[in-house]
Design an enzyme around this catalytic site. Sequence first.
Site, PDB file in Angstrom:
ATOM      1  N   GLU A  58      -3.946  -7.002  -4.047  1.00  0.00           N
ATOM      2  CA  GLU A  58      -4.726  -5.777  -4.238  1.00  0.00           C
ATOM      3  C   GLU A  58      -4.830  -5.321  -5.697  1.00  0.00           C
ATOM      4  O   GLU A  58      -4.470  -4.188  -6.030  1.00  0.00           O
ATOM      5  CB  GLU A  58      -4.119  -4.664  -3.387  1.00  0.00           C
ATOM      6  CG  GLU A  58      -4.154  -4.985  -1.922  1.00  0.00           C
ATOM      7  CD  GLU A  58      -4.070  -3.750  -1.049  1.00  0.00           C
ATOM      8  OE1 GLU A  58      -3.639  -2.693  -1.535  1.00  0.00           O
ATOM      9  OE2 GLU A  58      -4.428  -3.853   0.122  1.00  0.00           O
ATOM     10  N   TYR A 108      -8.075  -1.975   6.904  1.00  0.00           N
ATOM     11  CA  TYR A 108      -7.517  -0.912   7.751  1.00  0.00           C
ATOM     12  C   TYR A 108      -8.610  -0.048   8.352  1.00  0.00           C
ATOM     13  O   TYR A 108      -8.465   1.175   8.471  1.00  0.00           O
ATOM     14  CB  TYR A 108      -6.538  -0.069   6.929  1.00  0.00           C
ATOM     15  CG  TYR A 108      -5.300  -0.815   6.505  1.00  0.00           C
ATOM     16  CD1 TYR A 108      -5.223  -1.443   5.257  1.00  0.00           C
ATOM     17  CD2 TYR A 108      -4.217  -0.947   7.365  1.00  0.00           C
ATOM     18  CE1 TYR A 108      -4.101  -2.147   4.872  1.00  0.00           C
ATOM     19  CE2 TYR A 108      -3.081  -1.648   6.981  1.00  0.00           C
ATOM     20  CZ  TYR A 108      -3.034  -2.249   5.739  1.00  0.00           C
ATOM     21  OH  TYR A 108      -1.917  -2.956   5.351  1.00  0.00           O
TER      22      TYR A 108
HETATM   23  C1  GCU Z   1      -2.029  -2.053   1.255  1.00  0.00           C
HETATM   24  C2  GCU Z   1      -0.858  -2.679   0.528  1.00  0.00           C
HETATM   25  C3  GCU Z   1       0.451  -2.499   1.240  1.00  0.00           C
HETATM   26  C4  GCU Z   1       0.539  -1.085   1.796  1.00  0.00           C
HETATM   27  C5  GCU Z   1      -0.544  -0.945   2.851  1.00  0.00           C
HETATM   28  C6  GCU Z   1      -0.505   0.443   3.516  1.00  0.00           C
HETATM   29  O1  GCU Z   1      -2.829  -2.999   1.846  1.00  0.00           O
HETATM   30  O2  GCU Z   1      -1.048  -4.067   0.270  1.00  0.00           O
HETATM   31  O3  GCU Z   1       1.490  -2.729   0.296  1.00  0.00           O
HETATM   32  O4  GCU Z   1       1.827  -0.844   2.357  1.00  0.00           O
HETATM   33  O5  GCU Z   1      -1.818  -1.066   2.226  1.00  0.00           O
HETATM   34  O6  GCU Z   1      -1.165   1.332   2.986  1.00  0.00           O
HETATM   35  O7  GCU Z   1       0.227   0.575   4.517  1.00  0.00           O
END
Ligand code: GCU
Length: 589
Positions: free
Chosen positions: A407, A461
């Site tokens: 990221e 997400y």
């Molecule tokens: C991102 C990140 C993670 C983080 C996750 C989240 O993708 O790579 O390190 O914990 O989002 O927001 O839970």
Amino acid sequence: MLYPQSNRFRQQVDLSGVWDFRFDPQNEGDQASWQSGFTGARPAAVPASWNEQFEDGRDYLGVAWYQTEFTIPWGWAADKHSISVRFESVNYSAEVWLNGVQLGAHEGGHLPFEFDITKHIRPANNRLVVRVDGELTPDRVPPGNLASLMQQEKQIAFEETNFPAGSFDFFPFCGIQRPVTLIVAPREGISDLTVLTDIADRDGRVRVQIKHNGAGEMTARVALKNTDSLAEAVINDETKEVLLEVPDAHFWSPASPYLYDLHIELVQGTSVLDEYSLQVGIRTIRVQGDQLLLNGEPVYLRGFGRHEDFPVIGRGYAPAVIVKDYALMQWMGANSFRTTHYPYSETMMQLADRLGFLVIDETPAVGLFFANEGLEQRLELCKQYTKELIARDKNHPSVIMWSLANEPHSQQYQAESSAFFSPLFDLARSLDSSRPLTMTSYIGLQEPAYEFADVLSLNRYAGWYSQPGQLDEAIPVLSAELDALHQKFNKPIIVTEFGADALAGHHAQPPEMFSEEYQADMLEQYIQLFRTKAFVIGEHIWNLCDFKTGQSVRRVGGLNLKGIFTRDRRPKLAAHRVRALWTNPTTKD
Ligand code: GCU
């Protein structure tokens, strides 16, 4: 870099235990000559993070000092042996002295470094002193304390909402977090090994490249135990390659993680000077079209992003937790993980070989940004980490891919990000052409580094950070984006993060965010979607377990609750629902 081992020529002594420890908030140690030893110490466990060991240590990320004493292992002889001290991980940076003499320094956690101490030792009362600095700064990797810089760049600084202000979503644990080992080795011995394997029909081929640090010509005798495969070659100061043919070989795979015992002897005249053993898995890995081929057959990655994280020890090395996490992943029907967001312990990697897990091995390059301040230094560190990671893990059959970052904030810095990653991918390819390369993006279509990658790793997400609480909206959006991404880059895709926070014990019907039901539904719907995409070659749930983060309004109790197990490894509803999917014979393989 050879992992320490004991045999008739080599000896190792583990210095784990309780060391003297002292915080140095005023940075007075340097002036006060703590390098030769210090008073006013308290006991601290090594290996372990210091943050959760003490009442006054959790949020302290400054300078701290460690010291311990050791005697020279019996049987050591100055004219025959060298002796070094090896640190498996110190976060964030370390300066090391022995008996008041500076040995050197190392920047960057989670990767090993060692110093030759042969000239500085005495029979007993050898005092080893380590100054650790855990500070978060913009020119470190991972970076932190960017708030002022981000304001100038008009970016919402994740750091402004996060204490401590890491530009990443996990607690920046510090300290001597993995074992410290004394290594006694022959003065003239094997200094490095590189093993490359190939298969042809039912036969295996093992190429062994050998380096030694002796003077003059030597002979290497190489054999695979329990086979008739052996070879001998004269090696001089540059690397020499030896080829072993293995007829009707057992290939390595998750279903059958067969390991051969490779044994090397270094011989000069009629004397054997050194020996080293290594477990070898005969396998091939390559990308072909939209498929990832293991031993020529398509393979699908089912597994997790994780953290090395447990109460009290923080990021500390914990074999019992490693064994437990593998047991949970096997129970789930997983076959893969990514080393998020830093290289994991060498024990974790050895067990991946032994238990048959497919590992995306990632450097500590998380939270990268491309504003000018510190940019050159961040690139230099990423190059250093890439070299160190490949040097450490190149011989693991379980490592099937290198990930060069997680990221990066490339959105508003397309040209700078491309200029940053192009040389990094070139470097990785020059160091290891036997494995595909990836990097992990949250941007997707606009990610410049996808141009250089063999496989696209995407974190998504939808249904959580976007379309919150609306899985019916989220899944079609995700589906369209995956199609567009494949359309644009025409490369296979691994969804390396997807998940939802769930407070263990919190239920809701109909499901709603933070309930176990919502987390289970979201994961299930994502997995069902991936089964309709032939170009999706893997799914890694974020996260195996709840883990410690900084404090923020987004993190209840300073925890990321996206684990399908709690921080002390108890299953939530999602664990059962995903296990049913992954152990069901119709699982996408
Ligand atoms: C991102 C990140 C993670 C983080 C996750 C989240 O993708 O790579 O390190 O914990 O989002 O927001 O839970």
